[in-house]
Design an enzyme around this catalytic site. Structure first.
Site, PDB file in Angstrom:
ATOM      1  N   ASN A  53     -20.653  -7.786  44.713  1.00 27.70           N
ATOM      2  CA  ASN A  53     -20.975  -8.776  43.688  1.00 27.70           C
ATOM      3  C   ASN A  53     -20.293 -10.110  43.941  1.00 27.70           C
ATOM      4  O   ASN A  53     -20.890 -11.180  43.742  1.00 27.70           O
ATOM      5  CB  ASN A  53     -20.559  -8.219  42.317  1.00 27.70           C
ATOM      6  CG  ASN A  53     -21.046  -9.061  41.155  1.00 27.70           C
ATOM      7  OD1 ASN A  53     -22.057  -9.749  41.240  1.00 27.70           O
ATOM      8  ND2 ASN A  53     -20.322  -8.992  40.055  1.00 27.70           N
ATOM      9  N   GLU A 109     -40.112  -3.306  51.383  1.00 31.00           N
ATOM     10  CA  GLU A 109     -41.258  -2.596  50.804  1.00 31.00           C
ATOM     11  C   GLU A 109     -41.221  -1.117  51.159  1.00 31.00           C
ATOM     12  O   GLU A 109     -41.514  -0.256  50.327  1.00 31.00           O
ATOM     13  CB  GLU A 109     -42.556  -3.247  51.273  1.00 31.00           C
ATOM     14  CG  GLU A 109     -42.793  -4.625  50.663  1.00 31.00           C
ATOM     15  CD  GLU A 109     -44.120  -5.230  51.080  1.00 31.00           C
ATOM     16  OE1 GLU A 109     -44.649  -6.070  50.327  1.00 31.00           O
ATOM     17  OE2 GLU A 109     -44.631  -4.871  52.165  1.00 31.00           O
ATOM     18  N   GLU A 158     -44.062 -11.283  56.034  1.00 36.29           N
ATOM     19  CA  GLU A 158     -43.318 -10.086  55.646  1.00 36.29           C
ATOM     20  C   GLU A 158     -42.752  -9.343  56.849  1.00 36.29           C
ATOM     21  O   GLU A 158     -41.861  -8.512  56.693  1.00 36.29           O
ATOM     22  CB  GLU A 158     -44.208  -9.171  54.805  1.00 36.29           C
ATOM     23  CG  GLU A 158     -44.536  -9.747  53.436  1.00 36.29           C
ATOM     24  CD  GLU A 158     -45.348  -8.815  52.566  1.00 36.29           C
ATOM     25  OE1 GLU A 158     -45.698  -7.704  53.052  1.00 36.29           O
ATOM     26  OE2 GLU A 158     -45.637  -9.174  51.421  1.00 36.29           O
ATOM     27  N   GLN A 178     -49.367 -12.853  54.201  1.00 36.30           N
ATOM     28  CA  GLN A 178     -48.400 -11.802  53.875  1.00 36.30           C
ATOM     29  C   GLN A 178     -47.989 -11.033  55.121  1.00 36.30           C
ATOM     30  O   GLN A 178     -46.805 -10.784  55.364  1.00 36.30           O
ATOM     31  CB  GLN A 178     -48.994 -10.810  52.875  1.00 36.30           C
ATOM     32  CG  GLN A 178     -49.024 -11.249  51.429  1.00 36.30           C
ATOM     33  CD  GLN A 178     -49.481 -10.104  50.538  1.00 36.30           C
ATOM     34  OE1 GLN A 178     -48.863  -9.041  50.514  1.00 36.30           O
ATOM     35  NE2 GLN A 178     -50.571 -10.309  49.814  1.00 36.30           N
ATOM     36  N   ASP A 234     -41.137  -6.356  54.883  1.00 41.03           N
ATOM     37  CA  ASP A 234     -41.752  -5.062  55.204  1.00 41.03           C
ATOM     38  C   ASP A 234     -40.747  -3.923  55.037  1.00 41.03           C
ATOM     39  O   ASP A 234     -41.082  -2.856  54.493  1.00 41.03           O
ATOM     40  CB  ASP A 234     -42.284  -5.056  56.641  1.00 41.03           C
ATOM     41  CG  ASP A 234     -43.615  -5.782  56.782  1.00 41.03           C
ATOM     42  OD1 ASP A 234     -44.301  -5.973  55.758  1.00 41.03           O
ATOM     43  OD2 ASP A 234     -43.967  -6.137  57.920  1.00 41.03           O
ATOM     44  N   HIS A 268     -25.299  -9.289  37.830  1.00 45.65           N
ATOM     45  CA  HIS A 268     -26.487 -10.046  37.463  1.00 45.65           C
ATOM     46  C   HIS A 268     -27.525 -10.008  38.592  1.00 45.65           C
ATOM     47  O   HIS A 268     -27.178 -10.130  39.761  1.00 45.65           O
ATOM     48  CB  HIS A 268     -26.145 -11.518  37.226  1.00 45.65           C
ATOM     49  CG  HIS A 268     -25.429 -11.813  35.948  1.00 45.65           C
ATOM     50  ND1 HIS A 268     -24.084 -11.574  35.776  1.00 45.65           N
ATOM     51  CD2 HIS A 268     -25.881 -12.349  34.782  1.00 45.65           C
ATOM     52  CE1 HIS A 268     -23.737 -11.961  34.546  1.00 45.65           C
ATOM     53  NE2 HIS A 268     -24.802 -12.431  33.932  1.00 45.65           N
ATOM     54  N   ASP A 276     -45.027  -3.236  46.688  1.00 47.08           N
ATOM     55  CA  ASP A 276     -45.748  -4.273  47.420  1.00 47.08           C
ATOM     56  C   ASP A 276     -45.394  -5.602  46.764  1.00 47.08           C
ATOM     57  O   ASP A 276     -45.696  -5.827  45.592  1.00 47.08           O
ATOM     58  CB  ASP A 276     -47.255  -3.999  47.340  1.00 47.08           C
ATOM     59  CG  ASP A 276     -48.088  -5.002  48.119  1.00 47.08           C
ATOM     60  OD1 ASP A 276     -47.512  -5.714  48.967  1.00 47.08           O
ATOM     61  OD2 ASP A 276     -49.311  -5.082  47.872  1.00 47.08           O
ATOM     62  N   PHE A 277     -44.752  -6.493  47.524  1.00 45.12           N
ATOM     63  CA  PHE A 277     -44.333  -7.794  47.012  1.00 45.12           C
ATOM     64  C   PHE A 277     -45.287  -8.887  47.489  1.00 45.12           C
ATOM     65  O   PHE A 277     -46.092  -8.684  48.405  1.00 45.12           O
ATOM     66  CB  PHE A 277     -42.910  -8.121  47.468  1.00 45.12           C
ATOM     67  CG  PHE A 277     -41.861  -7.208  46.886  1.00 45.12           C
ATOM     68  CD1 PHE A 277     -41.347  -7.430  45.612  1.00 45.12           C
ATOM     69  CD2 PHE A 277     -41.397  -6.109  47.599  1.00 45.12           C
ATOM     70  CE1 PHE A 277     -40.386  -6.587  45.077  1.00 45.12           C
ATOM     71  CE2 PHE A 277     -40.430  -5.260  47.076  1.00 45.12           C
ATOM     72  CZ  PHE A 277     -39.925  -5.505  45.804  1.00 45.12           C
TER      73      PHE A 277
END
Length: 304
Positions: free
Chosen positions: A180, A279, A299, A295, A276, A149, A285-286
């Site tokens: 998990n 990404e 980040e 950011q 970073d 999940h 790009d979050f």
């Protein structure tokens, strides 16, 4: 789940559920058809985001879904990003890899309740376009991988329907059991504690690190990609806060965890990294609705 009374027994039961997933009966079926490359939007949408204006100075406008309040993750190739907004979470689906690129969701105390865990096979997602292959429970059977999940079942126990939606195969990626039921589960439990016990509001993004634009190196079933690494980003806010409330001091958890055996006893903290780095590894790009200067600060930080 493991944070209330009888913690040891409940934790054991939770981990046992992860072993028993392969043994549950059901009837979902997949369909193999040519796959279009255009993107789309699923339904229904979740309520709008809570909190201060859904835009930080310099940030991009936030999405209408609460699960995308901190922005829609984007990369330089939208052709394999099929955006789906559900009431319980949002995701970008990759029809070339047959898994989600990322799943994004909100956690707070309101999502937790007494609804039982869904019983039976995991479910194909009926909202996928007709041209997409619809992954089934049986694509994982005998593969050696758990149906992992992204949005945890226990994080959607307000109603049976909320819980059932976490068992859609678009919310599932192949994970070794040791991941998990090991550090991945321990971070899920930490998020539950923050949201359910400490009253925080979390915005979470997770998925596998995929080989974008290339055929997956490892697959199971009918072409379901198996990531070598998984990521998760967790932004911790107070209730009613939104992207404009994210500051340089806002707690952010970022992890990259290997999808391998032999790590079940390890803690999630071992795998801390920066947004970073995630990404760079994923190409996405979050936190795009957060102020760009903020950011840059959060980040680059690696938590203690």
């Amino acid at each position: 789940m493991a944070l209330v009374g009888g913690a040891g027994a409940l934790l054991h039961a939770c981990r046992a559920d992860r072993w028993l997933d392969d043994l549950t009966p059901g009837t979902d079926q997949g369909k193999s058809r040519p796959r279009p490359t255009t993107t789309g939007t699923g339904a229904p949408t979740a309520p709008g985001p809570k909190g201060s204006p859904a835009r930080g100075a310099g940030g991009k406008p936030a999405d209408a879904s609460v699960h995308l309040a901190l922005g829609v993750p984007t990369d330089d190739d939208p052709s394999d990003d099929h955006l789906m907004r559900k009431a319980q979470y949002a995701l970008s689906y990759n029809a070339d890899q047959n898994v989600a690129n990322w799943v994004s969701w909100q956690i707070d105390a309101s999502w937790f309740g007494d609804a039982p865990r869904h019983k039976g096979k995991f479910l194909t997602d009926p909202e996928l376009p007709s041209g997409f292959y619809r992954v089934t429970h049986d694509d994982y059977t005998g593969s050696g991988y758990d149906r992992g999940h992204m949005v945890r079942s226990e994080e959607r126990t307000r109603s049976p329907e909320d819980n059932k939606v976490t068992f859609l195969m678009t919310n599932i990626l192949p994970q070794y059991h040791d991941l998990n039921a090991g550090p991945w589960l321990r971070l899920e439990e930490h998020c539950e504690d923050l949201g359910r016990k400490q009253g925080k509001q979390l915005f979470v993004m997770a998925g596998g690190v995929l080989k974008r634009g290339k055929k997956p190196t490892k697959t199971i079933g009918k072409g379901v990609a198996v990531p070598d690494t998984f990521f998760k980003i967790v932004v911790v806010l107070d209730p009613r806060e939104g992207p404009a409330d994210v500051t340089e001091s806002t707690p952010v958890i970022a992890v990259l965890m290997p999808n391998k055996e032999g790590i079940q006893d390890e803690g999630w903290e071992k795998y801390r990294t920066t947004v970073d780095e995630i990404e760079q590894r994923t190409g996405y790009d979050f936190l795009t609705a957060v102020d760009e200067d903020v950011q840059a600060e959060i980040e680059a930080k690696k938590g203690d």
